[in-house]
Design an enzyme around this catalytic site. Sequence first.
Site, PDB file in Angstrom:
ATOM      1  N   SER A 163      36.601  21.673  13.916  1.00  0.00           N
ATOM      2  CA  SER A 163      36.130  20.457  14.570  1.00  0.00           C
ATOM      3  C   SER A 163      37.283  19.484  14.693  1.00  0.00           C
ATOM      4  CB  SER A 163      35.014  19.823  13.739  1.00  0.00           C
ATOM      5  OG  SER A 163      34.788  18.486  14.098  1.00  0.00           O
TER       6      SER A 163
ATOM      7  N   TYR B   7      33.814  16.129   5.017  1.00  0.00           N
ATOM      8  CA  TYR B   7      33.635  16.920   6.228  1.00  0.00           C
ATOM      9  C   TYR B   7      34.986  17.297   6.818  1.00  0.00           C
ATOM     10  CZ  TYR B   7      32.195  18.171  10.983  1.00  0.00           C
ATOM     11  OH  TYR B   7      32.006  18.822  12.179  1.00  0.00           O
TER      12      TYR B   7
END
Length: 328
Positions: A160, A186
């Site tokens: 990501s 994350y």
Amino acid sequence: MTTTQQHPLGSGFGAASTAEEVIKGVDLTGKVAIVTGGYSGIGLETARVLHGAGARIVVPARDVERARKALEVIPGAEVEHMDLLDPASIDAFTEKFLGSGRPLHLLVNNAGIMATPLARDARGYEAQFAANHLGHFQLTTRLWPALVAAKGARVVVLSSRGIRFAGVDFDDLQFEHRKYEPFVAYGQSKTANALFAVEADRRGQAEGIRAFAVHPGLIIDTGLVKHLDPAVLQAAGALDSEGKPVRDPERQLKTVQQGAATSVWCATSPQLDGLGGVYCENVDISPLVTPENEAAWYAGENTPGVLPYAVHPEAAARLWEVSERLTA
């Protein structure tokens, strides 16, 4: 081993391309594909499109009944229980698959969690790192014999643009000493995903295994953003004033069909034959972020690229060794 250069090929596709478009002309008859998270969002679209090209689809799922219902759109799709936060379930899934004697041609490590409150798995590992990276690391390494047997396998790992939030902190992977920040955790897990593809490719290419990391874009009509405040998404321009998703693929605001495109391309495209160990987005290999365009890259979603620390070979090798220890 040679390393593929981290710069675009000029694939002919782009941010608005869909998975259906990028797989045209590809025949996957007789191929077996495992797609984690393959029963919702871009995982389901990835599985559906691979099946449409002839692949046999296997989906490991924490919620088997929900997965079976969702996968009614894919005739013959196999669903088996597996929880990325439960190492024993990963071992059980991989033992059953290996016991079938089948080669594994495509492994798409698609499942993930994002910006969750602090939680830990049974081993005490921070949940985002455990689910997004370690669970997939264990899955891939246990399935390695089936990938070798394919005599030309591809592993696709969903990373990501969240790599921007953090590199891998080898001194405190589990947030035992630093304050827990959901997006830092994350970011660490997504950087780990990108590094994993680098080292998996280096270790696997002599046996015909090539690996790719993917930034799919921001697809907000999936479960991934359920822990985010809608006001945050509106402020980012991802939701309009009525709370509906904004579609602007050049800013990475994509449909599910567009979001699955780079995964499908990395899994199947002959344009990538002989290549691997790279981070991809918008259906092409990403350029490296340089000091000259770093400010623009951080400022908005229009500048493609991958931060050098997310594809650093030495960090990738170190992470692999640490992950081996953590997953026994």
